[in-house]
Motif scaffolding. Structure first.
Motif, PDB file in Angstrom:
ATOM      1  N   ARG A  93     -27.595  49.080  64.220  1.00 41.18           N
ATOM      2  CA  ARG A  93     -28.545  48.904  65.314  1.00 41.18           C
ATOM      3  C   ARG A  93     -28.366  47.524  65.956  1.00 41.18           C
ATOM      4  NH1 ARG A  93     -32.464  50.693  62.844  1.00 41.18           N
ATOM      5  NH2 ARG A  93     -33.396  48.771  62.035  1.00 41.18           N
ATOM      6  N   ALA A  94     -28.170  46.498  65.110  1.00 38.96           N
ATOM      7  CA  ALA A  94     -27.972  45.140  65.617  1.00 38.96           C
ATOM      8  C   ALA A  94     -26.673  45.042  66.419  1.00 38.96           C
ATOM      9  CB  ALA A  94     -27.955  44.144  64.462  1.00 38.96           C
ATOM     10  N   ASP A  95     -25.625  45.699  65.923  1.00 40.49           N
ATOM     11  CA  ASP A  95     -24.341  45.700  66.631  1.00 40.49           C
ATOM     12  C   ASP A  95     -24.481  46.381  67.990  1.00 40.49           C
ATOM     13  OD1 ASP A  95     -23.086  44.389  64.586  1.00 40.49           O
ATOM     14  OD2 ASP A  95     -22.199  46.187  63.698  1.00 40.49           O
ATOM     15  N   GLY A  96     -25.241  47.488  68.001  1.00 36.97           N
ATOM     16  CA  GLY A  96     -25.447  48.216  69.246  1.00 36.97           C
ATOM     17  C   GLY A  96     -26.215  47.386  70.260  1.00 36.97           C
ATOM     18  N   GLN A  97     -27.223  46.666  69.805  1.00 31.60           N
ATOM     19  CA  GLN A  97     -28.021  45.817  70.697  1.00 31.60           C
ATOM     20  C   GLN A  97     -27.183  44.667  71.249  1.00 31.60           C
ATOM     21  OE1 GLN A  97     -31.221  44.789  68.053  1.00 31.60           O
ATOM     22  NE2 GLN A  97     -32.483  46.544  68.642  1.00 31.60           N
ATOM     23  N   ARG A  98     -26.344  44.096  70.386  1.00 32.11           N
ATOM     24  CA  ARG A  98     -25.485  42.991  70.818  1.00 32.11           C
ATOM     25  C   ARG A  98     -24.491  43.476  71.870  1.00 32.11           C
ATOM     26  NH1 ARG A  98     -22.682  42.242  66.552  1.00 32.11           N
ATOM     27  NH2 ARG A  98     -20.773  43.153  67.387  1.00 32.11           N
ATOM     28  N   HIS A  99     -23.910  44.655  71.627  1.00 31.91           N
ATOM     29  CA  HIS A  99     -22.930  45.211  72.567  1.00 31.91           C
ATOM     30  C   HIS A  99     -23.590  45.547  73.894  1.00 31.91           C
ATOM     31  CE1 HIS A  99     -19.272  47.096  73.887  1.00 31.91           C
ATOM     32  NE2 HIS A  99     -19.889  48.253  74.087  1.00 31.91           N
ATOM     33  N   SER A 100     -24.805  46.089  73.818  1.00 37.54           N
ATOM     34  CA  SER A 100     -25.540  46.429  75.038  1.00 37.54           C
ATOM     35  C   SER A 100     -25.846  45.169  75.859  1.00 37.54           C
ATOM     36  CB  SER A 100     -26.845  47.137  74.675  1.00 37.54           C
ATOM     37  OG  SER A 100     -27.608  47.429  75.824  1.00 37.54           O
ATOM     38  N   MET A 101     -26.224  44.102  75.182  1.00 33.93           N
ATOM     39  CA  MET A 101     -26.492  42.844  75.858  1.00 33.93           C
ATOM     40  C   MET A 101     -25.215  42.291  76.483  1.00 33.93           C
ATOM     41  SD  MET A 101     -28.381  40.383  76.886  1.00 33.93           S
ATOM     42  CE  MET A 101     -29.981  40.577  76.050  1.00 33.93           C
ATOM     43  N   ALA A 102     -24.110  42.399  75.758  1.00 39.52           N
ATOM     44  CA  ALA A 102     -22.824  41.919  76.281  1.00 39.52           C
ATOM     45  C   ALA A 102     -22.450  42.670  77.552  1.00 39.52           C
ATOM     46  CB  ALA A 102     -21.729  42.078  75.234  1.00 39.52           C
ATOM     47  N   GLN A 103     -22.693  43.972  77.564  1.00 34.99           N
ATOM     48  CA  GLN A 103     -22.397  44.776  78.748  1.00 34.99           C
ATOM     49  C   GLN A 103     -23.281  44.361  79.915  1.00 34.99           C
ATOM     50  OE1 GLN A 103     -22.873  48.767  77.032  1.00 34.99           O
ATOM     51  NE2 GLN A 103     -20.668  49.099  77.315  1.00 34.99           N
ATOM     52  N   ARG A 104     -24.545  44.086  79.627  1.00 37.94           N
ATOM     53  CA  ARG A 104     -25.471  43.672  80.692  1.00 37.94           C
ATOM     54  C   ARG A 104     -25.032  42.343  81.292  1.00 37.94           C
ATOM     55  NH1 ARG A 104     -30.466  41.004  81.464  1.00 37.94           N
ATOM     56  NH2 ARG A 104     -30.710  40.376  79.286  1.00 37.94           N
ATOM     57  N   ILE A 105     -24.617  41.414  80.440  1.00 35.01           N
ATOM     58  CA  ILE A 105     -24.151  40.115  80.915  1.00 35.01           C
ATOM     59  C   ILE A 105     -22.865  40.284  81.731  1.00 35.01           C
ATOM     60  CG2 ILE A 105     -23.251  37.865  80.192  1.00 35.01           C
ATOM     61  CD1 ILE A 105     -25.081  38.135  77.697  1.00 35.01           C
ATOM     62  N   GLU A 106     -21.973  41.125  81.235  1.00 40.33           N
ATOM     63  CA  GLU A 106     -20.711  41.370  81.940  1.00 40.33           C
ATOM     64  C   GLU A 106     -20.970  41.940  83.335  1.00 40.33           C
ATOM     65  OE1 GLU A 106     -16.623  44.074  81.520  1.00 40.33           O
ATOM     66  OE2 GLU A 106     -18.156  44.124  79.951  1.00 40.33           O
ATOM     67  N   ARG A 107     -21.854  42.940  83.430  1.00 42.92           N
ATOM     68  CA  ARG A 107     -22.161  43.553  84.731  1.00 42.92           C
ATOM     69  C   ARG A 107     -22.781  42.534  85.679  1.00 42.92           C
ATOM     70  NH1 ARG A 107     -23.729  48.049  81.493  1.00 42.92           N
ATOM     71  NH2 ARG A 107     -25.903  47.376  81.563  1.00 42.92           N
ATOM     72  N   ALA A 108     -23.681  41.703  85.160  1.00 42.04           N
ATOM     73  CA  ALA A 108     -24.342  40.698  86.001  1.00 42.04           C
ATOM     74  C   ALA A 108     -23.330  39.676  86.531  1.00 42.04           C
ATOM     75  CB  ALA A 108     -25.434  39.991  85.207  1.00 42.04           C
ATOM     76  N   LEU A 109     -22.415  39.235  85.668  1.00 45.37           N
ATOM     77  CA  LEU A 109     -21.416  38.260  86.100  1.00 45.37           C
ATOM     78  C   LEU A 109     -20.440  38.878  87.106  1.00 45.37           C
ATOM     79  CD1 LEU A 109     -20.633  36.427  82.741  1.00 45.37           C
ATOM     80  CD2 LEU A 109     -22.084  35.647  84.618  1.00 45.37           C
ATOM     81  N   LEU A 110     -20.062  40.134  86.872  1.00 47.72           N
ATOM     82  CA  LEU A 110     -19.188  40.827  87.817  1.00 47.72           C
ATOM     83  C   LEU A 110     -19.836  40.910  89.192  1.00 47.72           C
ATOM     84  CD1 LEU A 110     -17.650  43.845  85.834  1.00 47.72           C
ATOM     85  CD2 LEU A 110     -16.399  42.033  87.026  1.00 47.72           C
ATOM     86  N   ASP A 111     -21.121  41.218  89.194  1.00 47.23           N
ATOM     87  CA  ASP A 111     -21.854  41.326  90.453  1.00 47.23           C
ATOM     88  C   ASP A 111     -21.875  39.976  91.173  1.00 47.23           C
ATOM     89  OD1 ASP A 111     -23.667  42.904  92.260  1.00 47.23           O
ATOM     90  OD2 ASP A 111     -25.080  41.356  91.657  1.00 47.23           O
ATOM     91  N   GLU A 112     -22.114  38.908  90.441  1.00 44.94           N
ATOM     92  CA  GLU A 112     -22.201  37.579  91.046  1.00 44.94           C
ATOM     93  C   GLU A 112     -20.844  37.074  91.512  1.00 44.94           C
ATOM     94  OE1 GLU A 112     -24.228  35.061  88.293  1.00 44.94           O
ATOM     95  OE2 GLU A 112     -25.993  36.369  88.220  1.00 44.94           O
ATOM     96  N   ILE A 113     -19.797  37.449  90.797  1.00 47.75           N
ATOM     97  CA  ILE A 113     -18.440  37.079  91.232  1.00 47.75           C
ATOM     98  C   ILE A 113     -18.073  37.872  92.483  1.00 47.75           C
ATOM     99  CG2 ILE A 113     -15.989  37.193  90.614  1.00 47.75           C
ATOM    100  CD1 ILE A 113     -16.892  36.659  87.681  1.00 47.75           C
ATOM    101  N   GLY A 114     -18.400  39.171  92.464  1.00 45.84           N
ATOM    102  CA  GLY A 114     -18.074  40.037  93.594  1.00 45.84           C
ATOM    103  C   GLY A 114     -18.776  39.652  94.873  1.00 45.84           C
ATOM    104  N   THR A 115     -19.973  39.091  94.770  1.00 43.39           N
ATOM    105  CA  THR A 115     -20.731  38.701  95.957  1.00 43.39           C
ATOM    106  C   THR A 115     -20.500  37.239  96.330  1.00 43.39           C
ATOM    107  OG1 THR A 115     -22.674  38.208  94.597  1.00 43.39           O
ATOM    108  CG2 THR A 115     -22.553  40.406  95.571  1.00 43.39           C
ATOM    109  N   GLY A 116     -19.649  36.563  95.553  1.00 47.31           N
ATOM    110  CA  GLY A 116     -19.343  35.175  95.880  1.00 47.31           C
ATOM    111  C   GLY A 116     -20.369  34.178  95.395  1.00 47.31           C
ATOM    112  N   ASP A 117     -21.381  34.634  94.647  1.00 45.45           N
ATOM    113  CA  ASP A 117     -22.366  33.695  94.091  1.00 45.45           C
ATOM    114  C   ASP A 117     -21.710  32.791  93.049  1.00 45.45           C
ATOM    115  OD1 ASP A 117     -24.430  34.715  95.663  1.00 45.45           O
ATOM    116  OD2 ASP A 117     -24.889  36.282  94.212  1.00 45.45           O
TER     117      ASP A 117
END
Length: 221
Positions: A8-32
């Motif tokens: 469960r802890a591994d799953g939560q960590r992976h889910s958080m990593a994915q959320r961070i990855e998506r957020a950073l991708l969005d900010e890079i893609g928009t030039g932020d």
């Protein structure tokens, strides 16, 4: 019990990593987040309310994709490209985008048509109010809808990777409301050519669209 808690802890960590990855991708893609900008691991962990482990996982994944690079000094940075490198990336991107338009025109479904049209409606709406960030996201959705319309997830992923790599460079060409409106208008002819179901016309139209995008990107960078 212990194994279940660990999983469960591994799953939560992976889910958080994915959320961070998506957020950073969005900010890079928009030039932020701009080319050459350093990403601070501690700061990101604080910002996302996470430990440094999922932050490292997200940064590692983005580095593996070539979107981030490991600096000579300590830290990870948004990838920078020379004009020659950017030209080479766009050259490859032209071929993939043209192929996506060609294949999509042959495999259009009611769903794929509606997704492309809906993305264009969002582009026009964002352009009309001059919302740059909203337009950049809508523009990405527009191209992703064309990729999905190919019905081929492998070519769609390759095309998506090129868009992720070039996102912060393409974002620089959108500075004014007129820039956004011109981009949205350029989609109209492209849509008509893809919806004509003439694959050669669709391919030529996308090449023309991407050539204009490349020239504007070079001027902005």
């Amino acid at each position: 019990m212990l194994k279940s808690a660990t999983n469960r802890a591994d799953g939560q960590r992976h889910s958080m990593a994915q959320r961070i990855e998506r957020a950073l991708l969005d900010e890079i893609g928009t030039g932020d987040l701009r080319p050459g900008q350093r990403l601070d691991e501690v700061g990101l962990a604080r910002r996302f309310g996470a430990s440094r482990t999922p932050v490292r996982e997200a940064l590692s994944r983005l580095t593996a994709q070539g979107i981030l690079v490991q600096g000579e000094r300590r830290g990870v940075f948004v990838a920078e490209y020379s004009r020659e490198e950017l030209s080479q990336i766009f050259e490859a991107m032209h071929e993939i985008e043209a192929a996506c338009a060609r294949i999509a025109s042959q495999r259009l479904t009611l769903l794929s048509r509606s997704e492309i049209e809906a993305a264009q409606v969002a582009c026009v709406a964002a352009a009309e109010i001059g919302d740059r960030s909203q337009y950049l996201r809508a523009n990405e959705s527009f191209h992703l809808a064309i990729y999905r319309a190919t019905g081929n997830p492998y070519i769609a992923e390759i095309a998506s990777e090129f868009r992720r790599r070039t996102g912060p460079f393409r974002a620089k060409k959108f500075e004014t409301r007129d820039d956004l409106l011109a981009s949205a208008r350029s989609h109209a002819e492209l849509i008509n050519d893809i919806f004509s179901e003439d694959s050669a016309t669709a391919s030529r139209s996308m090449r023309s669209h991407m050539t204009a995008s490349f020239l504007e990107t070079l001027r902005a960078n």
